[in-house]
Write an enzyme that holds these catalytic residues in place. Sequence first.
Site, short mmCIF file in Angstrom:
data_model
loop_
_atom_site.label_atom_id
_atom_site.label_comp_id
_atom_site.label_asym_id
_atom_site.label_seq_id
_atom_site.Cartn_x
_atom_site.Cartn_y
_atom_site.Cartn_z
N CYS A 1 49.41 37.05 36.49
CA CYS A 1 48.17 37.83 36.61
C CYS A 1 48.73 39.23 36.41
CB CYS A 1 47.66 37.59 38.06
SG CYS A 1 47.31 35.97 38.13
N1 GLN Z 1 49.75 31.51 41.64
C1 GLN Z 1 48.36 32.39 41.39
C2 GLN Z 1 47.36 31.60 40.97
O1 GLN Z 1 47.45 30.71 40.30
C3 GLN Z 1 48.56 33.81 41.06
C4 GLN Z 1 48.85 33.54 39.39
C5 GLN Z 1 49.40 34.53 38.54
O2 GLN Z 1 50.03 35.60 39.03
N2 GLN Z 1 49.66 34.49 37.22
O3 GLN Z 1 46.16 32.10 41.15
#
Ligand code: GLN
Length: 248
Positions: free
Chosen positions: A2
């Site tokens: 993210c």
């Molecule tokens: N693991 C978290 C989620 O799935 C954050 C994902 C990310 O940083 N790509 O929401």
Amino acid sequence: MCRHLGYLGPERSLAELLLEPAHSLLEQSWDPHDMRGGGTVNADGFGAGWFGDDGRAVAYRAAVPMWTDVSFPQVATQIRAPTVVAAVRSATVGMPVAAEACAPLSDGRWLFSHNGKVGGWPDSLAKLAGRLEITDMLTAAPTDSAVLWALLRQRLDAGEPPDRAVRELVREVLAVAPDSRLNLLLCDGHRLIATTWTHSLRVRRSTGTVTVASEPSGPPQRWAEVPDRCLLIADTEHVEVTSLEEDS
Ligand code: GLN
């Protein structure tokens, strides 16, 4: 992984902060430049949070790519705020695509975002989550970020200073899941507290304004890279970066 962004400064519209700049968070949803640890787009939802006139945190979250939400651009033009936390999501494999899973997570007082993943999920975190109230677990979406948020909230509710609560959370998660990526972002309306643990983070300061973001947007000048494995504490006047290493 993210992308997230936190802003403190003069009142700006969400559109000015998130949609209009060069390489905006909107653009980072389809063309991120510095994804580490997998993922090529951030299309599994998004969110934008701010604090209302009553001081309560509010978040607009949706489980669709930011670029497909037809309502958000109108909302984003109308909402103006001096404090914003926003994120676009690339769901970790095995975690649901749902609005509840999108950052910023909030209990009305804080805005929280997590860029990364907890290694060995869910067994690793279950060791820590054992101390959570069942209601916390039920209201949390079944994601690593939601459990991190529930664990952090427990510390905050107990009155722990937020910078120490974040530092301690990173320490205890790494103890059970050392291969985690933990770029956390917490905001109480006046301060941004962020960590870097194997993901990118930049900070930009100008008079009365501070922005932290996974990737720079807007004019390229004045963005500084936050070193890995650090804790950043920022308000509109000061930015302090300290190492997390000695506590890990
Ligand atoms: N693991 C978290 C989620 O799935 C954050 C994902 C990310 O940083 N790509 O929401």
